[in-house]
Design an enzyme around this catalytic site. Structure first.
Site, mmCIF file in Angstrom:
data_model
loop_
_atom_site.group_PDB
_atom_site.id
_atom_site.type_symbol
_atom_site.label_atom_id
_atom_site.label_comp_id
_atom_site.label_asym_id
_atom_site.label_seq_id
_atom_site.Cartn_x
_atom_site.Cartn_y
_atom_site.Cartn_z
ATOM 1 N N MET E 1 -20.230 -60.684 -31.120
ATOM 2 C CA MET E 1 -18.770 -60.718 -30.888
ATOM 3 C C MET E 1 -18.463 -61.950 -30.068
ATOM 4 O O MET E 1 -19.045 -62.128 -29.039
ATOM 5 C CB MET E 1 -18.312 -59.515 -30.072
ATOM 6 C CG MET E 1 -18.667 -58.196 -30.646
ATOM 7 S SD MET E 1 -20.444 -57.797 -30.717
ATOM 8 C CE MET E 1 -20.910 -57.958 -29.066
ATOM 9 N N PRO E 2 -17.616 -62.836 -30.439
ATOM 10 C CA PRO E 2 -16.724 -62.874 -31.605
ATOM 11 C C PRO E 2 -17.414 -63.363 -32.868
ATOM 12 O O PRO E 2 -18.566 -63.831 -32.794
ATOM 13 C CB PRO E 2 -15.643 -63.873 -31.193
ATOM 14 C CG PRO E 2 -15.982 -64.341 -29.824
ATOM 15 C CD PRO E 2 -17.362 -63.898 -29.506
#
Lengths: 76, 76, 76, 76, 76, 76
Positions: E1-2
């Site tokens: 993430m991201p």
């Protein structure tokens, strides 16, 4: 790596989403030997007003029939 | 198959989304002979605070000018 | 804005892709009043070995039946 | 209708992709009661030159060390 | 993430892609305090025959003018 | 062209999103000579209940430990 995006028409409960994430991660670990920590999964819950199939919004396709039509049909 | 994702800056009415789904499905049926039932379309309405173009968020680009600047300019 | 991604199972000719881009852009201009220059469309042609539906790869689903099975069936 | 996109760094064999499609479809059927025929899955095999993690392309991160460095290190 | 997906019209060199991955990762680390190891970036190089803008395929928009037209124009 | 999609686990402030859009656009201008006006960027803020990593939803992974366990552990 890998990155998985799952678009659902409508919503799912937290438990359902949790189970799907576990299943999909397991598949990528089992089939490809991926490191589970590297598997990212995003679940997008799409409103039936924003999801189309067969040329219609699901909101229209699945809308309950107006009473009148229903009555007219049942008395034929 | 096919799957179409449409990202819009801002929102659209249900009728507009319904018309777009019909248009895009028709194009894929007419041009490629696809089965309409297999055409899936997702419309994502993105807030101007989450959509950037030309290096700026649309929310900033389209923000109304502060009164002061507007007055200063008009009296030049 | 908007951005459209179209994933096709298999390939399309340049003319077909050109017509689809024109159709989809026209729909967004007509229905939403969008500026055509701002409409970006990406067409991804996905191999049947990379596209799954109904739990199978399309490459498997659409594979021609092995001769033997075909012969056995026809002589029953 | 769910639509699933799976991006893999590197390639997978047809059998691996077929097994993943079966697994993921089964999960969505079991967890959400979806109709398997409506589940579409696209697998994108991304070259290590096009997949970045930790600020590097995987092609760079996983590149074999140049001989010289390897020799210098081993003789320390 | 991201997770970041970058779709480019046309191709980029390995060095260019490497620099973009470093820049984008740095931005997410600096602005959001993200762990660089968790930042995944995929760069998709899209052929001009598969990228549309302004209602046309880029391949058509950027195609060199046919000689005849060019000659006719230059002799006016 | 290009089109960038950034999926974040959790939210970001408007200023953070604005800075990321500026950084990413600058990178594509500097590295590839792209026209900034043609660079479109969408930031999707994904709830931890919809983002999975390591086989778990982030909402579960990052959930505070129930008091009881915490107490039992600290008195060992």
């Amino acid at each position: 790596m890998p990155f998985v995006s799952i678009r659902l028409a409508g919503t799912a409960t937290k438990d359902q989403k949790s189970a799907i994430v576990a299943d999909v991660t397991q598949s990528l670990v089992t089939r490809l030997g991926k490191n589970p920590a590297a598997v990212q999964i995003v679940i997008e819950e799409v409103s039936p007003e924003n999801y189309g199939a067969g040329g219609q919004l699901l909101a229209d396709r699945d809308a309950p029939k107006p009473q009148e039509d229903a009555h007219a049909e049942s008395s034929q």
